[in-house]
Design a protein around this motif. Structure first.
Motif, PDB file in Angstrom:
ATOM      1  N   LYS A  52       0.821  -1.216   0.000  1.00 28.22           N
ATOM      2  CA  LYS A  52       0.000   0.000   0.000  1.00 28.22           C
ATOM      3  C   LYS A  52       0.848   1.256   0.000  1.00 28.22           C
ATOM      4  O   LYS A  52       0.555   2.224  -0.730  1.00 28.22           O
ATOM      5  CB  LYS A  52      -0.928  -0.020   1.224  1.00 28.22           C
ATOM      6  N   ALA A  53       1.915   1.274   0.777  1.00 30.48           N
ATOM      7  CA  ALA A  53       2.747   2.470   0.881  1.00 30.48           C
ATOM      8  C   ALA A  53       3.361   2.831  -0.461  1.00 30.48           C
ATOM      9  O   ALA A  53       3.444   4.012  -0.836  1.00 30.48           O
ATOM     10  CB  ALA A  53       3.840   2.256   1.922  1.00 30.48           C
ATOM     11  N   GLU A  54       3.797   1.826  -1.219  1.00 30.62           N
ATOM     12  CA  GLU A  54       4.423   2.092  -2.509  1.00 30.62           C
ATOM     13  C   GLU A  54       3.405   2.612  -3.519  1.00 30.62           C
ATOM     14  O   GLU A  54       3.689   3.516  -4.303  1.00 30.62           O
ATOM     15  CB  GLU A  54       5.101   0.825  -3.035  1.00 30.62           C
ATOM     16  N   VAL A  55       2.206   2.045  -3.503  1.00 31.33           N
ATOM     17  CA  VAL A  55       1.152   2.502  -4.417  1.00 31.33           C
ATOM     18  C   VAL A  55       0.752   3.933  -4.078  1.00 31.33           C
ATOM     19  O   VAL A  55       0.581   4.780  -4.960  1.00 31.33           O
ATOM     20  CB  VAL A  55      -0.058   1.551  -4.363  1.00 31.33           C
ATOM     21  N   LEU A  56       0.612   4.227  -2.793  1.00 31.05           N
ATOM     22  CA  LEU A  56       0.278   5.591  -2.375  1.00 31.05           C
ATOM     23  C   LEU A  56       1.376   6.569  -2.789  1.00 31.05           C
ATOM     24  O   LEU A  56       1.090   7.696  -3.225  1.00 31.05           O
ATOM     25  CB  LEU A  56       0.084   5.646  -0.860  1.00 31.05           C
ATOM     26  N   ALA A  57       2.623   6.151  -2.684  1.00 34.94           N
ATOM     27  CA  ALA A  57       3.734   7.021  -3.054  1.00 34.94           C
ATOM     28  C   ALA A  57       3.709   7.328  -4.551  1.00 34.94           C
ATOM     29  O   ALA A  57       3.958   8.465  -4.973  1.00 34.94           O
ATOM     30  CB  ALA A  57       5.060   6.377  -2.670  1.00 34.94           C
ATOM     31  N   LEU A  58       3.403   6.320  -5.362  1.00 34.32           N
ATOM     32  CA  LEU A  58       3.351   6.551  -6.804  1.00 34.32           C
ATOM     33  C   LEU A  58       2.204   7.495  -7.158  1.00 34.32           C
ATOM     34  O   LEU A  58       2.371   8.437  -7.953  1.00 34.32           O
ATOM     35  CB  LEU A  58       3.199   5.224  -7.545  1.00 34.32           C
ATOM     36  N   LEU A  59       1.037   7.289  -6.574  1.00 34.36           N
ATOM     37  CA  LEU A  59      -0.098   8.167  -6.847  1.00 34.36           C
ATOM     38  C   LEU A  59       0.187   9.592  -6.375  1.00 34.36           C
ATOM     39  O   LEU A  59      -0.176  10.560  -7.053  1.00 34.36           O
ATOM     40  CB  LEU A  59      -1.352   7.627  -6.167  1.00 34.36           C
ATOM     41  N   ALA A  60       0.836   9.718  -5.237  1.00 25.52           N
ATOM     42  CA  ALA A  60       1.179  11.044  -4.728  1.00 25.52           C
ATOM     43  C   ALA A  60       2.168  11.747  -5.655  1.00 25.52           C
ATOM     44  O   ALA A  60       2.057  12.959  -5.902  1.00 25.52           O
ATOM     45  CB  ALA A  60       1.767  10.932  -3.328  1.00 25.52           C
ATOM     46  N   SER A  61       3.122  11.005  -6.205  1.00 21.73           N
ATOM     47  CA  SER A  61       4.078  11.589  -7.128  1.00 21.73           C
ATOM     48  C   SER A  61       3.390  12.075  -8.398  1.00 21.73           C
ATOM     49  O   SER A  61       3.643  13.182  -8.884  1.00 21.73           O
ATOM     50  CB  SER A  61       5.159  10.561  -7.477  1.00 21.73           C
ATOM     51  N   LEU A  62       2.500  11.257  -8.955  1.00 22.07           N
ATOM     52  CA  LEU A  62       1.773  11.638 -10.170  1.00 22.07           C
ATOM     53  C   LEU A  62       0.889  12.861  -9.922  1.00 22.07           C
ATOM     54  O   LEU A  62       0.685  13.683 -10.819  1.00 22.07           O
ATOM     55  CB  LEU A  62       0.907  10.468 -10.651  1.00 22.07           C
ATOM     56  N   THR A  63       0.372  12.963  -8.714  1.00 24.68           N
ATOM     57  CA  THR A  63      -0.534  14.063  -8.392  1.00 24.68           C
ATOM     58  C   THR A  63       0.212  15.363  -8.123  1.00 24.68           C
ATOM     59  O   THR A  63      -0.220  16.440  -8.545  1.00 24.68           O
ATOM     60  CB  THR A  63      -1.394  13.694  -7.161  1.00 24.68           C
ATOM     61  N   SER A  64       1.335  15.269  -7.440  1.00 22.09           N
ATOM     62  CA  SER A  64       2.071  16.487  -7.085  1.00 22.09           C
ATOM     63  C   SER A  64       2.730  17.126  -8.301  1.00 22.09           C
ATOM     64  O   SER A  64       2.828  18.347  -8.399  1.00 22.09           O
ATOM     65  CB  SER A  64       3.141  16.180  -6.029  1.00 22.09           C
ATOM     66  N   ARG A  65       3.148  16.305  -9.240  1.00 23.58           N
ATOM     67  CA  ARG A  65       3.763  16.842 -10.454  1.00 23.58           C
ATOM     68  C   ARG A  65       3.546  15.850 -11.590  1.00 23.58           C
ATOM     69  O   ARG A  65       4.149  14.784 -11.619  1.00 23.58           O
ATOM     70  CB  ARG A  65       5.253  17.089 -10.245  1.00 23.58           C
ATOM     71  N   LEU A  66       2.684  16.223 -12.531  1.00 25.81           N
ATOM     72  CA  LEU A  66       2.421  15.343 -13.658  1.00 25.81           C
ATOM     73  C   LEU A  66       3.697  15.170 -14.471  1.00 25.81           C
ATOM     74  O   LEU A  66       4.371  16.157 -14.797  1.00 25.81           O
ATOM     75  CB  LEU A  66       1.317  15.940 -14.532  1.00 25.81           C
ATOM     76  N   PRO A  67       4.063  13.934 -14.793  1.00 30.27           N
ATOM     77  CA  PRO A  67       5.322  13.719 -15.520  1.00 30.27           C
ATOM     78  C   PRO A  67       5.229  14.149 -16.990  1.00 30.27           C
ATOM     79  O   PRO A  67       4.188  14.632 -17.449  1.00 30.27           O
ATOM     80  CB  PRO A  67       5.535  12.203 -15.393  1.00 30.27           C
ATOM     81  N   ASP A  68       6.304  13.931 -17.709  1.00 29.27           N
ATOM     82  CA  ASP A  68       6.390  14.345 -19.107  1.00 29.27           C
ATOM     83  C   ASP A  68       5.427  13.555 -19.982  1.00 29.27           C
ATOM     84  O   ASP A  68       4.922  12.487 -19.599  1.00 29.27           O
ATOM     85  CB  ASP A  68       7.814  14.157 -19.613  1.00 29.27           C
ATOM     86  N   HIS A  69       5.200  14.073 -21.188  1.00 28.93           N
ATOM     87  CA  HIS A  69       4.265  13.454 -22.129  1.00 28.93           C
ATOM     88  C   HIS A  69       4.638  12.010 -22.449  1.00 28.93           C
ATOM     89  O   HIS A  69       3.781  11.130 -22.534  1.00 28.93           O
ATOM     90  CB  HIS A  69       4.216  14.289 -23.421  1.00 28.93           C
ATOM     91  N   HIS A  70       5.936  11.721 -22.615  1.00 27.83           N
ATOM     92  CA  HIS A  70       6.354  10.373 -22.992  1.00 27.83           C
ATOM     93  C   HIS A  70       6.031   9.366 -21.893  1.00 27.83           C
ATOM     94  O   HIS A  70       5.564   8.255 -22.175  1.00 27.83           O
ATOM     95  CB  HIS A  70       7.852  10.358 -23.317  1.00 27.83           C
ATOM     96  N   THR A  71       6.278   9.740 -20.645  1.00 28.47           N
ATOM     97  CA  THR A  71       5.932   8.853 -19.527  1.00 28.47           C
ATOM     98  C   THR A  71       4.438   8.572 -19.504  1.00 28.47           C
ATOM     99  O   THR A  71       3.999   7.427 -19.321  1.00 28.47           O
ATOM    100  CB  THR A  71       6.378   9.486 -18.195  1.00 28.47           C
ATOM    101  N   LEU A  72       3.627   9.619 -19.689  1.00 25.41           N
ATOM    102  CA  LEU A  72       2.178   9.438 -19.679  1.00 25.41           C
ATOM    103  C   LEU A  72       1.709   8.614 -20.881  1.00 25.41           C
ATOM    104  O   LEU A  72       0.791   7.799 -20.764  1.00 25.41           O
ATOM    105  CB  LEU A  72       1.482  10.796 -19.667  1.00 25.41           C
ATOM    106  N   ARG A  73       2.334   8.832 -22.036  1.00 29.88           N
ATOM    107  CA  ARG A  73       1.973   8.040 -23.214  1.00 29.88           C
ATOM    108  C   ARG A  73       2.266   6.569 -22.971  1.00 29.88           C
ATOM    109  O   ARG A  73       1.452   5.690 -23.314  1.00 29.88           O
ATOM    110  CB  ARG A  73       2.766   8.547 -24.416  1.00 29.88           C
ATOM    111  N   HIS A  74       3.419   6.281 -22.390  1.00 27.51           N
ATOM    112  CA  HIS A  74       3.757   4.887 -22.077  1.00 27.51           C
ATOM    113  C   HIS A  74       2.779   4.310 -21.053  1.00 27.51           C
ATOM    114  O   HIS A  74       2.372   3.140 -21.155  1.00 27.51           O
ATOM    115  CB  HIS A  74       5.181   4.797 -21.539  1.00 27.51           C
ATOM    116  N   LEU A  75       2.405   5.104 -20.069  1.00 24.95           N
ATOM    117  CA  LEU A  75       1.452   4.647 -19.059  1.00 24.95           C
ATOM    118  C   LEU A  75       0.115   4.297 -19.721  1.00 24.95           C
ATOM    119  O   LEU A  75      -0.452   3.213 -19.484  1.00 24.95           O
ATOM    120  CB  LEU A  75       1.258   5.734 -17.995  1.00 24.95           C
ATOM    121  N   LEU A  76      -0.395   5.200 -20.559  1.00 23.98           N
ATOM    122  CA  LEU A  76      -1.672   4.962 -21.232  1.00 23.98           C
ATOM    123  C   LEU A  76      -1.592   3.743 -22.152  1.00 23.98           C
ATOM    124  O   LEU A  76      -2.520   2.919 -22.190  1.00 23.98           O
ATOM    125  CB  LEU A  76      -2.080   6.196 -22.039  1.00 23.98           C
TER     126      LEU A  76
END
Length: 353
Positions: free
Chosen positions: A34-58
């Motif tokens: 749970k802690a790791e998942v929360l950390a990842l969501l918090a990172s995405l929320t505090s600062r949206l990453p670059d377009h390429h990272t988001l494209r790969h995620l999608l």
């Protein structure tokens, strides 16, 4: 620590699709705590990453989806969705969807419960008595019957549900900024076009890059100088279309340009939201409210390709409000939901006997 989280924190290079695949694999196998998942969501929320990272995620999520049923492809249908986060108003895009559908445009509306507002589109529809569809087949049937459908959670990756379960009881609401921004690109619908309102709270340029690299549907992003995620008659609006093309819609160009957010305020009491919404559809909530939803409806008509001229599309939308067609459509959809509930109850009773 998983490489996806490390990559987001270090921000030295885009997080690749293979890394995201590994993340979803481990999430599905319950190998992420749970802690790791929360950390990842918090990172995405505090600062949206670059377009390429988001494209790969999608793309890593898209490749896990069940393909659409054979032959699925709703030609001339437009999806309307917003990022939220702008000035507080009544549910303009939902009203615009009903108005556009009342003019003959096929509309699918996706959305969510409130993350940043008091009443999201799903919350409002629930109060209106309109049920979300639960499958592609049901959505298509509803479109055929009424010209409008409100798609349920089935259009979103199942991995979102897994994320929510993993972080429970925290829930996903604290991460609404990220989910609202990326949400319009997560819904999987075989539509011709999508109109997405982008508020000042969302990263417009990143979303423009995502829109440009999305295949299978035309995506328009709408922004304006007030920071709202809607087309507004009293704002300078920019419609960001395909291949970097833009259109500026200025106050007074398509409708009178007077008014302010005071004319678009949501009901002070959420319990009065339905009455307010019905008055908007009936054209009884004031001239500025009517112009606003009609401007949005016109954008849906032009984006879908069913109309070419903005002025005539606005005029048709105004007639749909004035004639009562928009409100009547909302009433028919609610009546169909009630009829479905009664039929389901009868079938259940028969099964018990």
């Amino acid at each position: 620590m998983h490489d996806a989280l490390t990559g987001l924190l270090q921000q030295q290079a885009p997080v690749g699709r293979g890394t995201w695949r590994s993340w979803w694999d481990q999430l599905g196998d319950n190998r992420l705590d749970k802690a790791e998942v929360l950390a990842l969501l918090a990172s995405l929320t505090s600062r949206l990453p670059d377009h390429h990272t988001l494209r790969h995620l999608l793309d890593s999520l898209a490749e896990r989806r069940t393909p659409h049923p054979a032959g699925a492809g709703w030609q001339g249908t437009v999806n309307v969705v917003g990022t939220g986060g702008g000035p507080r108003t009544f549910n303009i895009s939902t009203a615009s969807a009903f108005v556009a559908a009342a003019t003959g445009v096929k509309v699918v509306k996706t959305g969510s419960r409130a993350y940043t507002s008091s009443l999201g589109s799903v919350d409002l529809l629930e109060r209106l008595g309109v049920r979300l569809t639960s499958s592609y087949a049901q959505t298509e049937d509803t479109l055929d019957a009424h010209g409008i459908a409100f798609a349920g959670p089935f259009v979103y990756p199942v991995q979102l549900t897994r994320l929510a379960r993993t972080v429970a009881p925290t829930g996903l609401k604290p991460f609404g900024r990220f989910l609202n921004a990326l949400g319009p690109f997560l819904a999987d619908l075989p539509v011709t076009a999508q109109v997405t309102g982008v508020s000042a709270a969302a990263p417009l340029e990143t979303l423009r890059e995502l829109a440009g690299s999305t295949e299978g549907r035309r995506i328009w992003l709408v922004s304006n100088d007030t920071g709202a995620d809607e087309l507004l008659p009293f704002a300078v609006n920019t419609v960001h279309g395909e291949r970097g093309l833009t259109r500026i819609v200025r106050p007074g160009e398509l409708t009178p340009g007077d008014g302010s957010f005071a004319d678009l305020r949501p009901a002070a009491d959420p319990g009065a939201a339905v009455d307010q919404f019905r008055s908007v559809l009936a054209g009884a909530a004031g001239a500025v409210a009517t112009r606003t939803v009609c401007l949005g409806a016109a954008a849906l008509a032009v984006a879908a390709g069913t109309r070419r001229d903005w002025l005539s599309a606005v005029a048709e939308a105004e007639e749909a409000v004035r004639s009562g067609a928009a409100l009547a459509l909302a009433d028919r959809l609610a009546a169909a939901t009630r009829a479905g509930d009664r039929a389901g109850a009868r079938d259940l009773e028969v099964a018990r006997v």
